[in-house]
Design a protein around this motif. Sequence first.
Motif, PDB file in Angstrom:
ATOM      1  N   LYS A  93       7.734  13.801  -4.238  1.00 29.67           N
ATOM      2  CA  LYS A  93       8.370  14.181  -3.018  1.00 29.67           C
ATOM      3  C   LYS A  93       8.689  13.246  -1.894  1.00 29.67           C
ATOM      4  CE  LYS A  93       6.624  18.996  -3.405  1.00 29.67           C
ATOM      5  NZ  LYS A  93       6.127  20.242  -2.753  1.00 29.67           N
ATOM      6  N   ARG A  94       7.973  11.985  -2.349  1.00 32.93           N
ATOM      7  CA  ARG A  94       8.233  11.091  -1.298  1.00 32.93           C
ATOM      8  C   ARG A  94       9.242  10.047  -1.795  1.00 32.93           C
ATOM      9  NH1 ARG A  94       2.260   8.711   0.107  1.00 32.93           N
ATOM     10  NH2 ARG A  94       3.725   7.354   1.667  1.00 32.93           N
ATOM     11  N   PRO A  95       9.828   9.464  -0.595  1.00 38.14           N
ATOM     12  CA  PRO A  95      10.818   8.379  -0.821  1.00 38.14           C
ATOM     13  C   PRO A  95      10.497   7.455  -1.659  1.00 38.14           C
ATOM     14  CG  PRO A  95      10.723   9.170   1.333  1.00 38.14           C
ATOM     15  CD  PRO A  95       9.707   9.745   0.944  1.00 38.14           C
ATOM     16  N   ALA A  96      11.356   7.235  -2.484  1.00 32.39           N
ATOM     17  CA  ALA A  96      11.108   5.986  -3.615  1.00 32.39           C
ATOM     18  C   ALA A  96      10.385   4.672  -3.155  1.00 32.39           C
ATOM     19  CB  ALA A  96      12.197   5.652  -4.893  1.00 32.39           C
ATOM     20  N   GLY A  97      11.092   4.158  -1.895  1.00 32.48           N
ATOM     21  CA  GLY A  97      11.066   3.052  -1.296  1.00 32.48           C
ATOM     22  C   GLY A  97       9.364   2.837  -0.791  1.00 32.48           C
ATOM     23  N   GLU A  98       8.881   4.058  -0.499  1.00 31.01           N
ATOM     24  CA  GLU A  98       7.504   3.937   0.060  1.00 31.01           C
ATOM     25  C   GLU A  98       6.547   3.681  -0.885  1.00 31.01           C
ATOM     26  OE1 GLU A  98       7.991   7.527   3.411  1.00 31.01           O
ATOM     27  OE2 GLU A  98       6.245   7.553   2.044  1.00 31.01           O
ATOM     28  N   LEU A  99       6.753   3.860  -2.152  1.00 31.84           N
ATOM     29  CA  LEU A  99       5.830   3.472  -3.318  1.00 31.84           C
ATOM     30  C   LEU A  99       6.381   2.126  -3.860  1.00 31.84           C
ATOM     31  CD1 LEU A  99       5.481   7.055  -4.823  1.00 31.84           C
ATOM     32  CD2 LEU A  99       3.976   6.047  -3.106  1.00 31.84           C
ATOM     33  N   ARG A 100       6.037   1.157  -2.970  1.00 32.43           N
ATOM     34  CA  ARG A 100       6.256  -0.147  -3.512  1.00 32.43           C
ATOM     35  C   ARG A 100       4.782  -1.076  -3.530  1.00 32.43           C
ATOM     36  NH1 ARG A 100       5.662  -3.408   0.562  1.00 32.43           N
ATOM     37  NH2 ARG A 100       6.039  -2.450   2.684  1.00 32.43           N
ATOM     38  N   PRO A 101       5.000  -2.032  -4.466  1.00 33.04           N
ATOM     39  CA  PRO A 101       3.696  -2.936  -4.208  1.00 33.04           C
ATOM     40  C   PRO A 101       3.656  -3.551  -2.987  1.00 33.04           C
ATOM     41  CG  PRO A 101       4.984  -3.375  -6.254  1.00 33.04           C
ATOM     42  CD  PRO A 101       5.917  -2.518  -5.347  1.00 33.04           C
ATOM     43  N   ALA A 102       2.420  -3.708  -2.404  1.00 33.05           N
ATOM     44  CA  ALA A 102       2.063  -4.669  -1.006  1.00 33.05           C
ATOM     45  C   ALA A 102       2.646  -6.097  -1.157  1.00 33.05           C
ATOM     46  CB  ALA A 102       0.703  -4.529  -0.867  1.00 33.05           C
ATOM     47  N   THR A 103       3.103  -6.433  -0.176  1.00 37.00           N
ATOM     48  CA  THR A 103       3.566  -8.076  -0.541  1.00 37.00           C
ATOM     49  C   THR A 103       2.238  -8.819  -0.011  1.00 37.00           C
ATOM     50  OG1 THR A 103       3.715  -8.013   2.060  1.00 37.00           O
ATOM     51  CG2 THR A 103       5.683  -7.523   0.696  1.00 37.00           C
ATOM     52  N   ASP A 104       2.233 -10.046  -0.307  1.00 35.51           N
ATOM     53  CA  ASP A 104       1.041 -10.931  -0.238  1.00 35.51           C
ATOM     54  C   ASP A 104       0.348 -10.918   1.218  1.00 35.51           C
ATOM     55  OD1 ASP A 104       1.436 -11.590  -2.892  1.00 35.51           O
ATOM     56  OD2 ASP A 104       2.235 -13.646  -2.469  1.00 35.51           O
ATOM     57  N   THR A 105       1.433 -10.998   2.281  1.00 37.91           N
ATOM     58  CA  THR A 105       1.229 -10.808   3.583  1.00 37.91           C
ATOM     59  C   THR A 105       0.504  -9.466   4.165  1.00 37.91           C
ATOM     60  OG1 THR A 105       3.116 -12.061   4.221  1.00 37.91           O
ATOM     61  CG2 THR A 105       2.044 -10.792   6.103  1.00 37.91           C
ATOM     62  N   GLU A 106       1.140  -8.566   3.546  1.00 36.44           N
ATOM     63  CA  GLU A 106       0.219  -7.100   3.699  1.00 36.44           C
ATOM     64  C   GLU A 106      -0.967  -6.979   2.930  1.00 36.44           C
ATOM     65  OE1 GLU A 106       4.261  -4.187   3.661  1.00 36.44           O
ATOM     66  OE2 GLU A 106       3.274  -4.806   2.045  1.00 36.44           O
ATOM     67  N   TRP A 107      -1.143  -7.593   1.778  1.00 38.70           N
ATOM     68  CA  TRP A 107      -2.440  -7.550   1.081  1.00 38.70           C
ATOM     69  C   TRP A 107      -3.375  -8.337   1.845  1.00 38.70           C
ATOM     70  CZ3 TRP A 107      -4.509  -4.217  -1.899  1.00 38.70           C
ATOM     71  CH2 TRP A 107      -5.698  -4.501  -2.544  1.00 38.70           C
ATOM     72  N   THR A 108      -2.991  -9.583   2.301  1.00 39.05           N
ATOM     73  CA  THR A 108      -4.145 -10.479   3.061  1.00 39.05           C
ATOM     74  C   THR A 108      -4.564  -9.681   4.387  1.00 39.05           C
ATOM     75  OG1 THR A 108      -2.865 -12.503   2.157  1.00 39.05           O
ATOM     76  CG2 THR A 108      -4.245 -12.761   4.153  1.00 39.05           C
ATOM     77  N   GLU A 109      -3.578  -9.180   5.181  1.00 35.32           N
ATOM     78  CA  GLU A 109      -3.680  -8.289   6.224  1.00 35.32           C
ATOM     79  C   GLU A 109      -4.865  -7.237   6.076  1.00 35.32           C
ATOM     80  OE1 GLU A 109      -1.862  -5.052   9.423  1.00 35.32           O
ATOM     81  OE2 GLU A 109      -0.395  -6.657   8.260  1.00 35.32           O
TER      82      GLU A 109
END
Length: 202
Positions: A93-109
């Motif tokens: 039920k969630r928008p497809a764009g929300e379920l994306r892999p984390a970026t390197d910056t997001e993962w580092t944070e």
Amino acid sequence: MGCLGDDALDARGPVNQVADSAALTDAGQPIRFTPHDFRRLFSTDIVGAGLPLHIAATLLGHLSLETTRGYTAVFPDQVLTAHQHFIERRRTKRPAGELRPATDTEWTEFENHFLLRKVALGDCHRPYGTPCVHEHACTRCPFLVVDPAQLGRVEDMTVNAQARLVEARERNWLGEVSALEQSLEHLHRRQREMTSKLQQSV
């Protein structure tokens, strides 16, 4: 599925005879079935098969869901399966764009957040992405999980705070007195937590 009548009571004999012939025991004692045992088996089966609890309650003639919960056995694998199905339904039920892999910056944070959890007296368990609301006054913070190995450090902090409290009272620094008294309450609480953990580890 209300109260069971005489026919059900009469059925107990043959059922228990079958149990005896199969040598069914519980804690060394022969198993004896009652009509309510079959109600419990029925409720466990239908709820485990996915029937909502409130519908099962209606079928069983229960006025309270708590009564039905008492009838129904829930096993760990059922909990996990139900949770997995719930998550899968939510994801559809969630928008497809929300379920994306984390970026390197997001993962580092994300990783850095957990690196910053380590503090002198233990670990900070505040929620991800939230700031320190106590300005790093960790002894006061409910998110601090104390490390028993730091008991000596807390004892030193307590001695220091007590000495400062004596000075504050002598100089009539009432604001400082109030703050130090609160700090000492938290320090004593942390000492008790650490001592308790040390005793449990023995």
